[in-house]
Design a protein around this motif. Structure first.
Motif, PDB file in Angstrom:
ATOM      1  N   VAL A   8     -18.639  -6.108   0.657  1.00 23.77           N
ATOM      2  CA  VAL A   8     -17.730  -5.157   0.013  1.00 23.77           C
ATOM      3  C   VAL A   8     -16.377  -5.249   0.713  1.00 23.77           C
ATOM      4  O   VAL A   8     -16.281  -5.035   1.922  1.00 23.77           O
ATOM      5  CB  VAL A   8     -18.263  -3.713   0.109  1.00 23.77           C
ATOM      6  N   VAL A  56     -26.124  -1.956   8.174  1.00 21.59           N
ATOM      7  CA  VAL A  56     -24.825  -2.037   7.503  1.00 21.59           C
ATOM      8  C   VAL A  56     -23.828  -2.425   8.588  1.00 21.59           C
ATOM      9  O   VAL A  56     -23.837  -1.833   9.675  1.00 21.59           O
ATOM     10  CB  VAL A  56     -24.413  -0.698   6.864  1.00 21.59           C
ATOM     11  N   GLU A  89     -25.599 -10.074   2.708  1.00 21.04           N
ATOM     12  CA  GLU A  89     -26.288 -10.160   1.417  1.00 21.04           C
ATOM     13  C   GLU A  89     -25.431  -9.517   0.321  1.00 21.04           C
ATOM     14  O   GLU A  89     -25.383  -9.989  -0.805  1.00 21.04           O
ATOM     15  CB  GLU A  89     -27.654  -9.496   1.502  1.00 21.04           C
ATOM     16  N   ILE A  90     -24.778  -8.421   0.657  1.00 21.21           N
ATOM     17  CA  ILE A  90     -23.777  -7.808  -0.220  1.00 21.21           C
ATOM     18  C   ILE A  90     -22.505  -7.631   0.599  1.00 21.21           C
ATOM     19  O   ILE A  90     -22.538  -7.039   1.676  1.00 21.21           O
ATOM     20  CB  ILE A  90     -24.233  -6.430  -0.746  1.00 21.21           C
ATOM     21  N   LEU A 137     -22.818   5.323   2.060  1.00 25.18           N
ATOM     22  CA  LEU A 137     -23.909   4.476   1.564  1.00 25.18           C
ATOM     23  C   LEU A 137     -25.254   5.023   2.022  1.00 25.18           C
ATOM     24  O   LEU A 137     -26.202   5.114   1.248  1.00 25.18           O
ATOM     25  CB  LEU A 137     -23.702   3.035   2.054  1.00 25.18           C
ATOM     26  N   VAL A 170     -25.450  -0.246  -4.732  1.00 26.83           N
ATOM     27  CA  VAL A 170     -26.294  -0.995  -3.798  1.00 26.83           C
ATOM     28  C   VAL A 170     -27.016  -0.090  -2.813  1.00 26.83           C
ATOM     29  O   VAL A 170     -27.827  -0.557  -2.011  1.00 26.83           O
ATOM     30  CB  VAL A 170     -25.464  -2.053  -3.018  1.00 26.83           C
ATOM     31  N   THR A 192     -28.913  -5.902   3.254  1.00 26.04           N
ATOM     32  CA  THR A 192     -27.896  -5.614   4.260  1.00 26.04           C
ATOM     33  C   THR A 192     -26.524  -5.678   3.588  1.00 26.04           C
ATOM     34  O   THR A 192     -26.309  -6.466   2.668  1.00 26.04           O
ATOM     35  CB  THR A 192     -27.945  -6.623   5.428  1.00 26.04           C
ATOM     36  N   VAL A 193     -25.605  -4.838   4.056  1.00 33.24           N
ATOM     37  CA  VAL A 193     -24.285  -4.733   3.445  1.00 33.24           C
ATOM     38  C   VAL A 193     -23.230  -4.982   4.512  1.00 33.24           C
ATOM     39  O   VAL A 193     -23.304  -4.419   5.613  1.00 33.24           O
ATOM     40  CB  VAL A 193     -24.074  -3.348   2.808  1.00 33.24           C
ATOM     41  N   ILE A 210     -20.674   0.709  -3.815  1.00 31.51           N
ATOM     42  CA  ILE A 210     -21.496   1.264  -2.742  1.00 31.51           C
ATOM     43  C   ILE A 210     -22.649   2.075  -3.334  1.00 31.51           C
ATOM     44  O   ILE A 210     -23.806   1.963  -2.905  1.00 31.51           O
ATOM     45  CB  ILE A 210     -20.649   2.163  -1.817  1.00 31.51           C
TER      46      ILE A 210
END
Length: 454
Positions: A316, A287, A313-314, A191, A167, A173-174, A164
């Motif tokens: 977690v 997010v 895009e990411i 974040l 990024v 975008t997460v 976290i």
């Protein structure tokens, strides 16, 4: 003066090739072995992070059996070792096999020194990154807090926190994936606070808690007179988070028609309020989180694939509380100190049987269930210490599966027991050693051996 060059073990039975490789790799501290026994002896003594291995070793120089046996033993004893395997020209079957058995990379003979040099250098680089990640995972602040808010001492959760942090300042975008109660909103807020947008607003919305008919207005806003009851122009959550972060919880519950509008915002960074005709540019980071399987929803036509790739895009993945060794006790202590003053001032802590019960429970409802259980126990407690009965946990219903590999099982059990004992004893080595039934020096050695220093 000690040799600080990276250690490279070359397992090769051809003396001519040994000399060639020794000359080519003068930038490394070289160790050369001609057979499996010699290689394992060097591995144990020197612990080289990278090994090059010829599959054709004596007593089977024309086959691969001895080389495969060496590969298996190296990875069994030191799983983090990067093993680069060599075999005869065109032997694709062996290449596939060694990669499947855990080799890091593969090259074919005759040896191209430059190509092999690049592979070796990359192996050292990746090993160094992994070691740094392991080191950072153990660097726990004294109060157990990471990202300013998250309380944890578990390597599984510290890895998430470090990701976290990495990024936070990237303009992507997460998506946070995890079961209910694992702390998705807390991580999203962490974040935001670790990013360059920290001075902007953090706006959260639970997409599952708002009726479909109202969700579009909540997200995008509306103009005055857009519908009955719209007595004034109202900006939506996306606009309210201008310059900051919008957290979309349970994003899987957004209806398909609204997914199209959200996709347009992510692509063009403009919105239109309900009843409006003006495109409004908005600088808001998204997010999102969900406990649902979005890939299954895509296959069933309930979630747009193009929107998924814009949101993810990411990605977690957040571990459950049961996967975070020692954290249940750490969090329980925190909740007692946080709530006891208001709920039951006489309560000062947790009794030994309560700590054992908390440690043994699987916590299917994760941190949210733990928090509620502790609050309930504080209210019901008749003594200064909350006992197991106050928690009302049905421990007889718990079952746990173990790993099959005995070495892994022993190491995993040791590490979990040490983390739990340290959590229960508030980091006191003497108390933890008594709890574990070992001497203080033995516990120190175990902590050092497993790199559990906090």
């Amino acid at each position: 003066m000690a040799d600080t060059r990276p250690k490279l073990l070359i397992i090769e039975d051809d003396p001519g090739l040994q000399r060639q490789l020794r000359w080519a790799y003068d930038g490394y501290q070289l160790f050369i072995a001609g057979d499996r026994a010699e290689a394992l002896e060097i591995l144990r003594a020197e612990e080289p992070p990278v090994v090059t291995l010829d599959l054709g070793l004596p007593p089977d120089p024309d086959g691969v059996s001895e080389g495969m046996a060496a590969l298996a033993q190296i990875l069994a004893e030191r799983p983090a070792t990067k093993v680069i395997v060599a075999s005869g020209h065109g032997d694709r079957a062996s290449a596939r096999r060694v990669i499947g058995e855990g080799a890091w990379d593969f090259y074919q003979k005759p040896v191209d020194i430059d190509s092999l040099g690049h592979i070796v250098a990359r192996a050292f680089h990746v090993h160094a990154l992994e070691e740094e990640n392991r080191r950072l995972a153990q660097a726990v602040p004294e109060d157990g807090r990471v990202l300013g808010r998250m309380i944890t001492a578990a390597p599984e959760m510290l890895k998430v926190a470090r990701m976290i942090e990495r990024v936070a300042n990237a303009n992507v975008t997460v998506m946070l994936l995890g079961a209910s109660g694992t702390g998705k909103e807390l991580l999203a807020r962490g974040l935001h606070e670790a990013s360059a947008r920290a001075s902007g607003a953090f706006v959260a919305i639970n997409c599952a808690a708002i009726p479909e008919t109202l969700l579009e207005s909540e997200l995008f806003g509306h103009e005055k007179g857009a519908f009955t009851g719209a007595v004034k122009t109202t900006p939506g959550k996306i606009e309210q988070a201008e310059g900051g972060t919008l957290f979309l919880d349970e994003v899987g519950d957004i209806p398909l028609p609204l997914q199209v509008k959200l996709l347009r915002f992510l692509q063009e960074r403009v919105i239109e309020r309900i009843g409006g005709r003006k495109a409004i540019a908005v600088d808001t980071r998204i997010v999102c989180a969900t406990h649902q399987n979005l890939e299954e929803m895509i296959a069933e036509g309930r979630f747009r694939e193009d929107l998924y790739y814009r949101l993810a895009e990411i990605v977690v993945r957040i571990p459950t509380l049961a996967e975070r060794s020692g954290d249940a006790v750490l969090l329980a202590r925190h909740f007692v100190s946080r709530y006891a003053h208001d709920l039951n001032p006489q309560v000062k802590g947790l009794a030994a049987d309560a700590l054992a019960a908390i440690d043994a429970w699987a916590w299917p409802g994760n941190v949210r269930e733990l928090e509620n259980r502790v609050k309930r126990a504080i209210i019901l407690a008749d003594a200064k210490l909350v006992c197991a009965a106050d928690l009302d946990l049905n421990l007889d219903a718990e079952a746990e599966e173990g790993v099959i590999n005995l070495r892994s099982a022993r190491e995993q059990a040791d590490q979990q027991a040490i983390r739990r004992a340290m959590a229960r004893s508030d980091g006191n080595i003497s108390s933890a050693a008594r709890m574990l039934g070992v001497s203080r020096p033995t516990l120190y050695d175990l902590i050092k051996s497993y790199n559990l220093q906090g």
